[in-house]
Design a protein around this motif. Sequence first.
Motif, PDB file in Angstrom:
ATOM      1  N   GLU A 162       9.001  38.476 -17.592  1.00  0.00           N
ATOM      2  CA  GLU A 162       9.195  39.020 -16.270  1.00  0.00           C
ATOM      3  C   GLU A 162      10.478  39.216 -15.528  1.00  0.00           C
ATOM      4  O   GLU A 162      10.626  40.235 -14.834  1.00  0.00           O
ATOM      5  CB  GLU A 162       8.131  38.295 -15.411  1.00  0.00           C
ATOM      6  CG  GLU A 162       6.761  37.960 -15.853  1.00  0.00           C
ATOM      7  CD  GLU A 162       5.695  36.851 -14.878  1.00  0.00           C
ATOM      8  OE1 GLU A 162       6.551  36.406 -13.967  1.00  0.00           O
ATOM      9  OE2 GLU A 162       4.581  36.683 -15.191  1.00  0.00           O
ATOM     10  N   SER A 163      11.276  38.037 -15.804  1.00  0.00           N
ATOM     11  CA  SER A 163      12.515  37.974 -15.235  1.00  0.00           C
ATOM     12  C   SER A 163      13.886  38.413 -16.271  1.00  0.00           C
ATOM     13  O   SER A 163      14.705  38.927 -15.931  1.00  0.00           O
ATOM     14  CB  SER A 163      12.806  36.989 -14.507  1.00  0.00           C
ATOM     15  OG  SER A 163      12.797  35.906 -15.317  1.00  0.00           O
ATOM     16  N   GLY A 164      13.392  38.259 -17.563  1.00  0.00           N
ATOM     17  CA  GLY A 164      14.614  38.082 -18.426  1.00  0.00           C
ATOM     18  C   GLY A 164      15.173  36.956 -18.903  1.00  0.00           C
ATOM     19  O   GLY A 164      16.093  36.741 -19.842  1.00  0.00           O
ATOM     20  N   TYR A 165      14.713  36.045 -18.039  1.00  0.00           N
ATOM     21  CA  TYR A 165      15.493  34.506 -18.174  1.00  0.00           C
ATOM     22  C   TYR A 165      14.336  33.532 -17.638  1.00  0.00           C
ATOM     23  O   TYR A 165      13.573  33.898 -17.204  1.00  0.00           O
ATOM     24  CB  TYR A 165      16.827  34.622 -17.503  1.00  0.00           C
ATOM     25  CG  TYR A 165      16.551  34.661 -16.248  1.00  0.00           C
ATOM     26  CD1 TYR A 165      16.341  33.852 -15.147  1.00  0.00           C
ATOM     27  CD2 TYR A 165      16.983  36.060 -15.733  1.00  0.00           C
ATOM     28  CE1 TYR A 165      15.943  34.093 -13.931  1.00  0.00           C
ATOM     29  CE2 TYR A 165      16.773  36.372 -13.937  1.00  0.00           C
ATOM     30  CZ  TYR A 165      16.203  35.537 -13.239  1.00  0.00           C
ATOM     31  OH  TYR A 165      16.046  35.824 -12.095  1.00  0.00           O
ATOM     32  N   LEU A 166      15.070  32.303 -18.198  1.00  0.00           N
ATOM     33  CA  LEU A 166      14.060  31.009 -17.669  1.00  0.00           C
ATOM     34  C   LEU A 166      14.887  30.569 -16.620  1.00  0.00           C
ATOM     35  O   LEU A 166      16.276  30.250 -16.873  1.00  0.00           O
ATOM     36  CB  LEU A 166      13.964  29.929 -18.849  1.00  0.00           C
ATOM     37  CG  LEU A 166      13.295  28.857 -18.291  1.00  0.00           C
ATOM     38  CD1 LEU A 166      11.441  29.117 -18.198  1.00  0.00           C
ATOM     39  CD2 LEU A 166      13.189  27.799 -19.576  1.00  0.00           C
ATOM     40  N   GLU A 167      14.482  30.319 -15.545  1.00  0.00           N
ATOM     41  CA  GLU A 167      14.957  29.675 -14.463  1.00  0.00           C
ATOM     42  C   GLU A 167      15.523  28.302 -14.495  1.00  0.00           C
ATOM     43  O   GLU A 167      14.669  27.373 -15.219  1.00  0.00           O
ATOM     44  CB  GLU A 167      14.046  29.635 -13.117  1.00  0.00           C
ATOM     45  CG  GLU A 167      13.821  30.703 -12.228  1.00  0.00           C
ATOM     46  CD  GLU A 167      14.972  31.412 -11.521  1.00  0.00           C
ATOM     47  OE1 GLU A 167      15.768  30.662 -11.306  1.00  0.00           O
ATOM     48  OE2 GLU A 167      14.849  32.239 -10.750  1.00  0.00           O
ATOM     49  N   GLY A 168      16.547  27.976 -14.012  1.00  0.00           N
ATOM     50  CA  GLY A 168      17.409  26.599 -14.392  1.00  0.00           C
ATOM     51  C   GLY A 168      16.533  25.676 -13.968  1.00  0.00           C
ATOM     52  O   GLY A 168      16.599  24.259 -14.419  1.00  0.00           O
ATOM     53  N   VAL A 217       4.754  27.568 -25.671  1.00  0.00           N
ATOM     54  CA  VAL A 217       6.032  28.494 -25.839  1.00  0.00           C
ATOM     55  C   VAL A 217       5.457  29.843 -25.701  1.00  0.00           C
ATOM     56  O   VAL A 217       6.479  30.671 -25.019  1.00  0.00           O
ATOM     57  CB  VAL A 217       6.471  28.437 -27.334  1.00  0.00           C
ATOM     58  CG1 VAL A 217       7.430  29.298 -27.588  1.00  0.00           C
ATOM     59  CG2 VAL A 217       6.967  26.895 -27.717  1.00  0.00           C
ATOM     60  N   LYS A 218       4.458  30.333 -25.782  1.00  0.00           N
ATOM     61  CA  LYS A 218       3.848  31.413 -25.480  1.00  0.00           C
ATOM     62  C   LYS A 218       3.981  31.807 -23.728  1.00  0.00           C
ATOM     63  O   LYS A 218       4.499  32.713 -23.377  1.00  0.00           O
ATOM     64  CB  LYS A 218       2.511  31.948 -25.963  1.00  0.00           C
ATOM     65  CG  LYS A 218       2.583  32.331 -27.381  1.00  0.00           C
ATOM     66  CD  LYS A 218       1.088  32.491 -27.908  1.00  0.00           C
ATOM     67  CE  LYS A 218       0.933  32.948 -29.502  1.00  0.00           C
ATOM     68  NZ  LYS A 218      -0.383  33.239 -29.946  1.00  0.00           N
ATOM     69  N   ALA A 219       3.628  30.591 -23.419  1.00  0.00           N
ATOM     70  CA  ALA A 219       3.527  30.654 -21.622  1.00  0.00           C
ATOM     71  C   ALA A 219       5.104  30.896 -21.226  1.00  0.00           C
ATOM     72  O   ALA A 219       5.157  31.546 -20.383  1.00  0.00           O
ATOM     73  CB  ALA A 219       2.852  29.363 -21.241  1.00  0.00           C
ATOM     74  N   VAL A 220       5.781  30.266 -21.896  1.00  0.00           N
ATOM     75  CA  VAL A 220       7.294  30.292 -21.372  1.00  0.00           C
ATOM     76  C   VAL A 220       7.830  31.620 -21.800  1.00  0.00           C
ATOM     77  O   VAL A 220       8.781  32.138 -20.783  1.00  0.00           O
ATOM     78  CB  VAL A 220       8.257  29.317 -21.955  1.00  0.00           C
ATOM     79  CG1 VAL A 220       9.699  29.485 -21.719  1.00  0.00           C
ATOM     80  CG2 VAL A 220       7.723  27.693 -21.712  1.00  0.00           C
ATOM     81  N   GLU A 221       7.622  32.202 -22.996  1.00  0.00           N
ATOM     82  CA  GLU A 221       7.978  33.449 -23.268  1.00  0.00           C
ATOM     83  C   GLU A 221       7.443  34.698 -22.351  1.00  0.00           C
ATOM     84  O   GLU A 221       8.228  35.308 -21.678  1.00  0.00           O
ATOM     85  CB  GLU A 221       7.563  33.802 -24.598  1.00  0.00           C
ATOM     86  CG  GLU A 221       8.420  32.912 -25.580  1.00  0.00           C
ATOM     87  CD  GLU A 221       7.902  33.068 -27.156  1.00  0.00           C
ATOM     88  OE1 GLU A 221       8.753  32.931 -27.856  1.00  0.00           O
ATOM     89  OE2 GLU A 221       6.697  33.482 -27.223  1.00  0.00           O
ATOM     90  N   ALA A 222       6.282  34.254 -21.743  1.00  0.00           N
ATOM     91  CA  ALA A 222       5.507  35.177 -20.858  1.00  0.00           C
ATOM     92  C   ALA A 222       6.370  35.055 -19.622  1.00  0.00           C
ATOM     93  O   ALA A 222       6.433  36.179 -18.916  1.00  0.00           O
ATOM     94  CB  ALA A 222       3.985  34.995 -20.686  1.00  0.00           C
ATOM     95  N   ARG A 223       6.579  34.028 -19.227  1.00  0.00           N
ATOM     96  CA  ARG A 223       7.327  34.076 -17.894  1.00  0.00           C
ATOM     97  C   ARG A 223       8.580  34.587 -18.021  1.00  0.00           C
ATOM     98  O   ARG A 223       9.197  35.188 -16.973  1.00  0.00           O
ATOM     99  CB  ARG A 223       7.559  32.269 -17.692  1.00  0.00           C
ATOM    100  CG  ARG A 223       6.090  31.609 -17.235  1.00  0.00           C
ATOM    101  CD  ARG A 223       6.443  30.637 -15.952  1.00  0.00           C
ATOM    102  NE  ARG A 223       7.349  29.555 -16.647  1.00  0.00           N
ATOM    103  CZ  ARG A 223       6.946  28.624 -17.376  1.00  0.00           C
ATOM    104  NH1 ARG A 223       5.716  28.490 -17.642  1.00  0.00           N
ATOM    105  NH2 ARG A 223       7.942  27.605 -17.890  1.00  0.00           N
TER     106      ARG A 223
END
Length: 578
Positions: free
Chosen positions: A372-378, A363-369
């Motif tokens: 960077e952009s403000g969203y999670l890529e689809g 989850v921390k890794a996802v939050e770090a990604r």
Amino acid sequence: MARLFEEGGRALSAYLRPREGAPRKAAGADEIVDVVRTLGQVAERWMANPSRTLEAQRAFTGGFLELWAGSLKRFSGEDAPPVAVPDPRDARFKDPEWTTSPFFDFVKQAYLHASRWAERMVDEAQELDPHTRHKASFYVRQIANAVAPSNFVPTNPELIRETLASKGENLVRGMRMLAEDIAAGNGDLRIRQTDGSNFVVGKNLATTPGKVVFRNELFELLQYAPTTEMVRTRPVLIVPPWINKFYILDLTPEKSFIKWCVDQGLTIFCISWVNPDARHAQLSFDDYMRDGVLTALKIVQEISGSETVDAVGYCVGGTLLAITLAYLAAKGEAPFASATFLTTQVDFTHAGDLKVFVDEEQVKAVEARMAESGYLEGASMANAFNMLRSNDLIWPYVVNNYLKGKAPFPFDLLYWNSDATRMPAANHSFYLRGCYLNNDLAKGRMTVGGERLDLKAVTVPVYELATREDHIAPARSAFLGAQLFGGPVRFVLAGSGHIAGVVNPPAKMKYQHWVGDEPAGAFEDWFAEAEEKPGSWWPDWRGWLAAADATATPARTPGEGPYPALDDAPGTYVKVRV
């Protein structure tokens, strides 16, 4: 060969071009690190006990010796019983030569023996904590699926025949498609699952007539045009998931749940969520509830003139709906007369293989990604869903597209599956932590909008639909969550999976559904006593609604009330692609 190398160069160029001039983290790097770490823990447990390790090696070697002896007999024309037999439903080995040829039969059985041995090594590593063993089992299965001999030209008899017959033309076509799919993914492979050129949202998908009657930065509200002179008094508001697009419920006219509802005399409103970008990074779960569901509810009430509304939530849209109901109950309000949950989880104890991707480090890794952009890529969520069924949604398309060189068939459901959406950082982080990681909603610890949520306070009638083969919201999980509500619950189990079990028009008479007593105890006990009925669950649900309110009123025309039409359905938000 020259053309194959030429197309290979284009594929390499498509991969390298987005990486020129700026460092770019390899896609899946965090996941690979977690795979190595998790499988390393399995190896450590086995190596800590040399006698068990020796016994495991003996079982592995013994199986191969038995297979080799049987294969020698087959090569000499004698019969020999197989050491490993594929599942009858395993389409990878359906070509007759996997059985008739001693060589390919050996390759097949060697693969099955090795992969099943690896799975047993994980299952028997009892010293591992349950989450680590679950992850290890999932990763071993993914690796086994990836290295299957059916995925490589030299070890797949069908591919060998096709390559020889076409003099390699299939590989040239496949490499060309590979280059196109890497370019489409901006340097990362985006496997095509269908021919998308045949589909246009608003033209041959999501075509049920209606209007956009409201729009804010978060959603568009669609009101569908009636097809009957009189309609049921109480309207229905559909809350779809925001992790994919609402038109799964309005694919084509013959498959459309929304059109069927309209034809049944229901006034249907549906939320169409925005496809977020960096501007929406701070949109929280509170925002999705307040500015999304509650705002839509207010507008539906004003347009319909009805104080109460029936709600339908699908997948994570159902989770959001349940949270909204608990929030309203905490405030002493009851504007929703009933709630229907389609393949929805509110208790994530048994949330299936998606829990593999959710622990503190991941989850921390996802939050770090996302930071960077403000969203999670689809594509991230789409890849996760595809991995849950990689033998259905990944490797068949790798073989078909890039090794056979054949374009996939046009299929509306798979077009929708590839039409991914982004997820705003704040909202997705809350969902991962509050639901999957900590299970706060089920445990009564979740706070939204300043209110502590208690699902037992939700006393409206509930219709809970689970599907028997669901890999995203397992039936066992939905059944457990259904017991947390404080009012009457009708639990129904549909045949098939997360999508096909829901989108199952009555006219097709496919699958079946089971009905029984209110959910209590273990799912297996409920299922043993449930009554099986043929065909779709849709008429059962419509009868359940009618039992609660069968009154009628003149049909409501979209755009003629206090909210003029802004656009034709399906609106603009759903057409934004990533």
